[in-house]
Scaffold this motif. Structure first.
Motif, short mmCIF file in Angstrom:
data_model
loop_
_atom_site.label_atom_id
_atom_site.label_comp_id
_atom_site.label_asym_id
_atom_site.label_seq_id
_atom_site.Cartn_x
_atom_site.Cartn_y
_atom_site.Cartn_z
N MET A 1 -78.91 -27.45 -40.57
CA MET A 1 -80.01 -26.65 -41.60
C MET A 1 -79.10 -25.69 -42.45
SD MET A 1 -82.84 -24.10 -40.72
CE MET A 1 -83.62 -22.82 -42.15
N SER A 2 -79.18 -25.57 -43.94
CA SER A 2 -78.48 -24.55 -44.51
C SER A 2 -78.64 -23.28 -44.08
CB SER A 2 -78.83 -24.87 -46.17
OG SER A 2 -78.76 -26.02 -46.61
N GLN A 3 -77.39 -22.55 -44.04
CA GLN A 3 -77.27 -21.19 -43.62
C GLN A 3 -76.85 -20.26 -44.77
OE1 GLN A 3 -78.22 -20.26 -40.60
NE2 GLN A 3 -78.78 -22.13 -40.05
N ILE A 4 -77.19 -18.99 -44.78
CA ILE A 4 -76.62 -18.10 -45.88
C ILE A 4 -75.11 -18.08 -45.52
CG2 ILE A 4 -76.73 -15.59 -46.44
CD1 ILE A 4 -79.24 -15.45 -45.04
N MET A 37 -82.95 -21.51 -59.84
CA MET A 37 -81.80 -20.82 -59.60
C MET A 37 -81.02 -20.21 -60.73
SD MET A 37 -81.13 -20.83 -56.30
CE MET A 37 -79.56 -21.27 -55.41
N ASP A 38 -81.32 -20.93 -61.84
CA ASP A 38 -80.88 -20.37 -63.49
C ASP A 38 -81.50 -19.21 -63.36
OD1 ASP A 38 -79.09 -22.34 -64.02
OD2 ASP A 38 -80.54 -23.87 -64.78
N HIS A 54 -73.31 -17.60 -52.56
CA HIS A 54 -73.76 -16.86 -51.58
C HIS A 54 -74.95 -17.47 -50.83
CE1 HIS A 54 -71.97 -12.87 -52.70
NE2 HIS A 54 -71.81 -13.39 -53.99
N PHE A 55 -75.77 -18.27 -51.77
CA PHE A 55 -77.01 -19.11 -50.84
C PHE A 55 -76.89 -20.46 -50.98
CE2 PHE A 55 -78.06 -14.65 -51.91
CZ PHE A 55 -78.51 -14.27 -50.89
N ASP A 56 -76.89 -21.41 -50.30
CA ASP A 56 -76.71 -22.72 -50.38
C ASP A 56 -77.86 -23.22 -51.12
OD1 ASP A 56 -74.42 -22.90 -48.82
OD2 ASP A 56 -75.41 -23.11 -46.96
N SER A 57 -79.05 -22.82 -51.28
CA SER A 57 -80.09 -23.57 -51.92
C SER A 57 -81.38 -22.56 -52.18
CB SER A 57 -80.65 -24.68 -51.00
OG SER A 57 -81.34 -24.25 -49.95
#
Length: 213
Positions: A1-4, A37-38, A54-57
């Motif tokens: 899982m993506s993490q900060i 995200m833009d 800073h944030f993966d997604s």
């Protein structure tokens, strides 16, 4: 899982804070699906690349926004539950946590994000899952663990988790539904104390019953 992604320098932490604040505003205003995200990069005054550094997604950013709100009411960190577990008894412990829980769910931004989730969940169950895992589920797990600890070996983790679910259900009750519908105002401190007290006493009775079985 993506993490900060871990933050290092103070400047980096400040950018992370600005991104999170901008994202929280946009999620509340436009919802999860319409927020990009833009758009977050533009609103926070940084590049899109910086946002991703800073944030993966967007998923991670959304969950971070939910966790940040819980943390503002000390319901996203083990410390508050650890502190509450040192209260003289189960009722006092539940009182301490319950008051913060009510203040969190009636916070205008929390009410707003609940409404966003309800509106989007029909066509996007994914966003509802993200919200549940980052907010309610995390708090329930921490509360269940605290109740289990207070059971001192006389209570199974399964029973403790069920008591946590029952307690939060009692705290929300009819009040939360009416609040979300805009037909009930937020409680003042006096009403919070009374409401939480009634719910805590009921769970304390069940807690004693399960321990004595």
């Amino acid at each position: 899982m993506s993490q900060i992604k871990k933050q290092g320098r103070p400047k980096s932490e400040e950018k992370s804070r600005l991104i999170l604040q901008a994202a929280s505003r946009l999620f509340l205003k436009d919802g999860f699906t319409k927020t990009s995200m833009d758009g977050i990069a533009k609103a926070s005054g940084v590049s899109k690349q910086t946002v991703y550094s800073h944030f993966d997604s967007k998923d991670v950013l959304f969950q971070s926004a939910i966790s940040s709100k819980c943390r503002a009411y000390q319901l996203d960190t083990p410390e508050v539950f650890e502190s509450a577990s040192h209260e003289p008894g189960i009722t006092e412990c539940l009182h301490k946590i319950g008051r913060q829980y009510i203040r969190l769910i009636q916070d205008p931004e929390t009410v707003g994000i609940f409404r966003v989730i309800i509106a989007e969940a029909v066509n996007n169950a994914h966003v509802a899952s993200l919200f549940y895992q980052a907010g309610p589920k995390r708090s329930l797990d921490a509360l269940g663990h605290t109740i289990w600890q207070l059971g001192k070996g006389d209570l199974t983790q399964e029973k403790a988790n069920q008591l946590a679910i029952d307690y939060c259900a009692l705290l929300k009750g009819e009040f939360h539904t009416m609040l979300l519908c805009g037909i009930h105002p937020a409680m003042n401190d006096k009403h919070i104390h009374e409401h939480v007290g009634q719910a805590a006493e009921k769970i304390a009775v069940l807690f004693a019953h399960y321990r004595n079985k």
